[in-house]
Design an enzyme around this catalytic site. Structure first.
Site, PDB file in Angstrom:
ATOM      1  N   ASP A 295      -2.266  -3.866  12.643  1.00  0.00           N
ATOM      2  CA  ASP A 295      -1.563  -4.773  11.689  1.00  0.00           C
ATOM      3  C   ASP A 295      -1.756  -6.677  10.706  1.00  0.00           C
ATOM      4  O   ASP A 295      -0.791  -7.261  12.032  1.00  0.00           O
ATOM      5  CB  ASP A 295      -0.486  -3.882  11.032  1.00  0.00           C
ATOM      6  CG  ASP A 295       0.663  -3.790   9.838  1.00  0.00           C
ATOM      7  OD1 ASP A 295       0.039  -3.046   9.673  1.00  0.00           O
ATOM      8  OD2 ASP A 295       0.409  -5.592   9.255  1.00  0.00           O
TER       9      ASP A 295
ATOM     10  N   ARG B 242       0.721  -1.068  -0.401  1.00  0.00           N
ATOM     11  CA  ARG B 242      -0.125  -0.217   0.392  1.00  0.00           C
ATOM     12  C   ARG B 242       0.889   1.572  -0.558  1.00  0.00           C
ATOM     13  O   ARG B 242       1.563   1.334   0.792  1.00  0.00           O
ATOM     14  CB  ARG B 242      -0.456   0.033   1.274  1.00  0.00           C
ATOM     15  CG  ARG B 242      -2.159  -0.878   0.992  1.00  0.00           C
ATOM     16  CD  ARG B 242      -2.795  -0.630   2.292  1.00  0.00           C
ATOM     17  NE  ARG B 242      -2.678  -0.559   2.912  1.00  0.00           N
ATOM     18  CZ  ARG B 242      -3.615  -0.064   4.921  1.00  0.00           C
ATOM     19  NH1 ARG B 242      -4.669   0.537   4.020  1.00  0.00           N
ATOM     20  NH2 ARG B 242      -3.058  -0.133   5.964  1.00  0.00           N
TER      21      ARG B 242
ATOM     22  N   ASP C  10       2.472  -8.167  10.541  1.00  0.00           N
ATOM     23  CA  ASP C  10       2.881  -7.572  12.241  1.00  0.00           C
ATOM     24  C   ASP C  10       2.613  -8.428  13.108  1.00  0.00           C
ATOM     25  O   ASP C  10       3.506  -9.370  14.241  1.00  0.00           O
ATOM     26  CB  ASP C  10       2.732  -6.276  12.412  1.00  0.00           C
ATOM     27  CG  ASP C  10       4.351  -5.567  11.506  1.00  0.00           C
ATOM     28  OD1 ASP C  10       4.837  -5.360  11.229  1.00  0.00           O
ATOM     29  OD2 ASP C  10       3.902  -3.711  11.487  1.00  0.00           O
TER      30      ASP C  10
ATOM     31  N   THR D 271      -1.351   7.057  -0.728  1.00  0.00           N
ATOM     32  CA  THR D 271      -2.411   7.453  -1.909  1.00  0.00           C
ATOM     33  C   THR D 271      -3.182   6.318  -1.145  1.00  0.00           C
ATOM     34  O   THR D 271      -4.378   6.160  -1.316  1.00  0.00           O
ATOM     35  CB  THR D 271      -1.780   6.722  -2.987  1.00  0.00           C
ATOM     36  OG1 THR D 271      -1.297   5.831  -3.298  1.00  0.00           O
ATOM     37  CG2 THR D 271      -1.628   8.075  -3.605  1.00  0.00           C
TER      38      THR D 271
HETATM   39  N1  URA Z   1      -4.253  -4.307   7.002  1.00  0.00           N
HETATM   40  C1  URA Z   1      -4.534  -4.222   8.244  1.00  0.00           C
HETATM   41  O1  URA Z   1      -3.039  -5.803   9.010  1.00  0.00           O
HETATM   42  N2  URA Z   1      -5.407  -4.182   9.364  1.00  0.00           N
HETATM   43  C2  URA Z   1      -5.779  -3.900   9.135  1.00  0.00           C
HETATM   44  O2  URA Z   1      -6.405  -2.779  10.117  1.00  0.00           O
HETATM   45  C3  URA Z   1      -6.224  -3.133   7.381  1.00  0.00           C
HETATM   46  C4  URA Z   1      -5.305  -2.831   6.954  1.00  0.00           C
END
Ligand code: URA
Length: 213
Positions: free
Chosen positions: A204, A108, A207, A112
């Site tokens: 995330d 990502r 992570d 943007t």
């Molecule tokens: N990607 C993630 O890992 N967590 C989110 O909340 C949104 C996208």
């Protein structure tokens, strides 16, 4: 929104909901997050593959011959959106070990939030395969939309999308871009925040799976 949309499958099985709640907690260790994700993926695979075609085969039980029904797992392709999609693969493969596996690498752009592709490798013979695209989080939908568009160009027999968690914005974006693709999810959370994270969410996913934070 979409509880009534027949293309959005909310998996409300108590085991799925229980494990998802344990994963969401910030106190969950990397080890338990991974274990739960693996278990959840197996349970989700059970739902996502519910309509897989069966074929008759002749077998012999210890007592007599019979016609049994089997799936052709090789006709299935799992397409993992890197990197978090990898966390769902083992669970799906435990249930459908013959499935072929493709990977699509998208990151990502933090400014943007758009998906930028850096890797794409799918199995051969895509026109004869049913594809399940896996990514734990359907947030803005940008990665899923881009991944599905790339896979559609290979003309697979069908495409489904499986995630753990999504939000109204993600569902609306994916449904608008790819109305033919069914979405399977364990929860539709409240909203996205301004950084594209799902609230309340689980943080995330990459992570938390890989212990990189
Ligand atoms: N990607 C993630 O890992 N967590 C989110 O909340 C949104 C996208």
């Amino acid at each position: 929104m979409t509880k009534s949309d027949p293309m959005v499958h909310l998996i409300e099985h108590p085991l799925v909901q229980h494990k998802l709640t344990l994963m969401r907690q910030k106190s969950a260790s990397t080890t338990s997050f991974r274990t739960l994700l693996n278990e959840l993926a197996m349970l989700m695979a059970y739902e996502v593959t519910r309509d897989m075609p069966l074929q008759d085969i002749e077998i012999e039980t210890p007592l007599e011959k019979m016609t049994g029904r089997v799936i052709d797992g090789k006709k299935l392709a799992l397409a993992s959106i890197l990197r978090a999609g990898t966390g769902l693969l083992d669970g799906f493969l435990a249930v459908v070990p013959g499935a072929r596996v493709g990977h699509i690498g998208l990151y990502r752009d933090p400014a943007t939030l758009q998906a930028v592709e850096y890797y794409f490798k799918m199995p051969k013979d895509m026109p004869s395969r049913d594809v399940i695209v896996v990514d734990p989080m359907l947030a803005t939908g940008h990665s899923a939309i881009a991944a599905i568009a790339r896979i559609k160009a290979l003309q697979p027999r069908s495409i489904k999308f499986a995630c753990l968690l999504t939000c109204p914005e993600g569902v609306a974006a994916l449904r608008a871009a790819h109305p033919d693709v069914a979405i399977f999810t364990a929860a539709i959370d409240r909203q996205l925040n301004s950084h594209g994270y799902i609230l309340p969410g689980l943080g995330d996913a990459g992570d938390r799976i890989f212990g990189t934070q």
